[in-house]
Design an enzyme around this catalytic site. Structure first.
Site, PDB file in Angstrom:
ATOM      1  N   HIS A  23       0.855  -1.203   0.000  1.00 63.74           N
ATOM      2  CA  HIS A  23       0.000   0.000   0.000  1.00 63.74           C
ATOM      3  C   HIS A  23       0.884   1.243   0.000  1.00 63.74           C
ATOM      4  CE1 HIS A  23      -3.488  -2.340   2.126  1.00 63.74           C
ATOM      5  NE2 HIS A  23      -3.447  -2.572   0.831  1.00 63.74           N
ATOM      6  N   HIS A  79     -11.710 -10.196  -5.377  1.00 64.85           N
ATOM      7  CA  HIS A  79     -11.389  -8.880  -4.791  1.00 64.85           C
ATOM      8  C   HIS A  79     -10.481  -8.187  -5.802  1.00 64.85           C
ATOM      9  CE1 HIS A  79      -9.808  -5.845  -2.113  1.00 64.85           C
ATOM     10  NE2 HIS A  79      -8.667  -6.453  -1.875  1.00 64.85           N
ATOM     11  N   GLU A  81      -8.541  -5.291  -5.623  1.00 67.03           N
ATOM     12  CA  GLU A  81      -7.442  -4.372  -5.316  1.00 67.03           C
ATOM     13  C   GLU A  81      -6.282  -4.674  -6.270  1.00 67.03           C
ATOM     14  OE1 GLU A  81      -6.545  -4.035  -1.139  1.00 67.03           O
ATOM     15  OE2 GLU A  81      -5.342  -2.227  -1.462  1.00 67.03           O
ATOM     16  N   ASP A  83      -3.237  -5.343  -6.322  1.00 63.72           N
ATOM     17  CA  ASP A  83      -2.279  -6.451  -6.160  1.00 63.72           C
ATOM     18  C   ASP A  83      -2.841  -7.763  -6.708  1.00 63.72           C
ATOM     19  OD1 ASP A  83      -3.954  -5.895  -3.918  1.00 63.72           O
ATOM     20  OD2 ASP A  83      -2.884  -7.343  -2.683  1.00 63.72           O
ATOM     21  N   HIS A 146     -11.744  -7.580   2.868  1.00 60.75           N
ATOM     22  CA  HIS A 146     -11.753  -6.334   3.582  1.00 60.75           C
ATOM     23  C   HIS A 146     -12.315  -5.156   2.770  1.00 60.75           C
ATOM     24  CE1 HIS A 146      -8.056  -4.218   1.803  1.00 60.75           C
ATOM     25  NE2 HIS A 146      -8.065  -5.355   1.202  1.00 60.75           N
ATOM     26  N   ASP A 165      -8.446 -11.760   0.442  1.00 58.20           N
ATOM     27  CA  ASP A 165      -7.451 -11.357   1.445  1.00 58.20           C
ATOM     28  C   ASP A 165      -7.726 -11.935   2.830  1.00 58.20           C
ATOM     29  OD1 ASP A 165      -5.841  -9.782  -0.184  1.00 58.20           O
ATOM     30  OD2 ASP A 165      -6.978  -7.965   0.189  1.00 58.20           O
ATOM     31  N   TYR A 193      -1.676  -8.562   9.750  1.00 56.57           N
ATOM     32  CA  TYR A 193      -2.614  -8.290   8.654  1.00 56.57           C
ATOM     33  C   TYR A 193      -3.958  -7.847   9.233  1.00 56.57           C
ATOM     34  CZ  TYR A 193      -4.576  -8.372   4.055  1.00 56.57           C
ATOM     35  OH  TYR A 193      -5.130  -7.971   2.871  1.00 56.57           O
ATOM     36  N   HIS A 226      -3.180 -14.159  -0.134  1.00 60.91           N
ATOM     37  CA  HIS A 226      -1.784 -13.909   0.267  1.00 60.91           C
ATOM     38  C   HIS A 226      -1.354 -15.007   1.234  1.00 60.91           C
ATOM     39  CE1 HIS A 226      -1.597  -9.816  -1.325  1.00 60.91           C
ATOM     40  NE2 HIS A 226      -2.687  -9.493  -0.663  1.00 60.91           N
TER      41      HIS A 226
END
Ligand code: FEO
Length: 397
Positions: A23, A79, A81, A83, A146, A165, A193, A226
């Protein structure tokens, strides 16, 4: 080399061995990370989650151990995001007709990040499923675990949950499963995390996990996006999430300070002595050199946070302001706190810290201790007494 998760399901993600932050510069990662992506070899060729663009070649190579990119039928984006998604444009260049399954939230995030994917999107919600051959994949919207776009995908044949995540950690390892590694910081990274990414959403997370558990899906593995796959006792990480989200604390304290000429540091040490005299375990962090994400990890499990700063420009020192902002954002549950610090002429440090605590939901349980210029014996005694008071509050809470 093919990395098998179970018969017909393979890991096709990428390791990130040496990244130091995530991030931007927000979150330190000391053990690297992985972008987990999974290939399901069935009548339909399915990939679950993507990787970041810098790892796209590696991702393609891993998938092409099984089929050509052009032969993939379905990408499931649990998700979006970046990454887990910035390789999508290159996937679409090679396979413009691939179907991309997303949640309602995923429709928004994917189309904002990748407008070229809009016509490929298929929206699913909790209760929906797709048959891909011998397997049925079921979906569960897991908002705030999240992001609002997060969903879980479950293979009912294999009893494998792909959880985005949620339940993951930033840990790069050549192994796939939790039972194959010797800790390697696994639990610390999982807690880090949660502390830094998920604490704010603790209430909705508890509701969401409860709704998920009511589905009674058998879980042989939980495969986050992850870190490692939970194969040995997979629900142990779900239980930990419930524990963390409830704000269940250990009876320990965290002292965070910043100092100009060393006076506030002496006060921090004296408070620590007071805590130790009453049998309370504590840690002291110098905010100027401490890693904020690590401190937040310690805070998740601590009952008390005691924060100190010298007063400068009628307020706290800048790094203490940053720590207060972070605690305001994360909103830890069930914490008690107190303030301390030195001052020259005005002495606003205590009230600034206490105001920050109030905005963070941290209950101030003792009067702050202030010392002009340099703590004398009387001041240090007051600090020790503050340690005693906090210890007694920890024990009676
Ligand atoms: Fe790993 Fe929320 O992205």
């Amino acid at each position: 080399m093919k990395k098998q998760v179970c018969e017909g399901i393979y890991w096709v993600g990428a390791n990130e061995w040496s990244k130091s932050h995530f991030h931007g510069h927000e979150l330190s990662i000391k053990h690297g990370t992985t972008y987990n992506s999974f290939f399901i070899d069935d009548e339909k060729k399915v990939v679950i989650d993507s990787v970041r663009d810098s790892k796209c070649d590696e991702w393609f190579k891993n998938i092409e151990e099984f089929c050509k990119i052009e032969e993939l039928d379905i990408l499931i984006v649990d998700h979006a995001e970046p990454d887990h998604s910035t390789a999508i444009p290159r996937l679409l260049e090679r396979n413009p007709n691939i179907q991309i399954y997303v949640s309602n939230g995923g429709k928004i995030s994917v189309s904002r990040f990748f407008p070229m994917a809009v016509n490929n999107l298929k929206v699913v919600k909790t209760g929906d499923s797709i048959k891909i051959g011998k397997r049925t994949l079921k979906f569960f919207e897991a908002q705030m675990l999240h992001w609002p776009d997060t969903m879980f995908t479950y293979s009912d044949t294999d009893k494998v949950l792909f959880s985005a995540d949620a339940f993951g950690e930033h840990l790069s390892t050549s192994k796939l499963f939790n039972d194959e590694i010797e800790n390697e910081g696994l639990w610390y990274e999982a807690e880090k995390y949660f502390a830094n990414i998920l604490t704010l959403y603790s209430q909705p997370i508890l509701k969401k996990i409860d709704a998920f558990l009511q589905l009674n899906w058998e879980l042989k593995m939980i495969a986050p996006s992850h870190g490692i796959i939970w194969r040995d006792n997979p629900t142990q990480i779900v239980e930990k999430y419930i524990h963390w989200a409830k704000g269940e604390c250990e009876g320990k304290a965290v002292i965070i300070f910043d100092t100009i000429w060393g006076g506030t540091e002496k006060m921090a040490d004296a408070i620590g002595q007071g805590l130790a005299e009453r049998g309370v375990h504590y840690k002291i962090f110098n905010a100027g050199s401490a890693d904020m994400a690590d401190v937040m990890t310690d805070l998740l499990g601590a009952k008390a946070i005691i924060m100190g700063s010298a007063t400068r420009n009628n307020t706290v020192l800048p790094v203490i302001a940053a720590f207060l902002e972070e605690t305001k954002g994360l909103k830890f549950r069930n914490k008690i706190g107190a303030a301390f610090g030195t001052y020259g002429w005005s002495g606003e440090c205590i009230k600034r810290i206490e105001a920050g605590f109030a905005e963070s939901g941290i209950e101030v349980v003792a009067e702050g201790v202030k010392s002009q210029f340099s703590p004398d014996e009387k001041d240090l005694l007051k600090c020790k007494e503050l340690g005693h008071t906090i210890a007694s509050k920890i024990k009676c809470k």
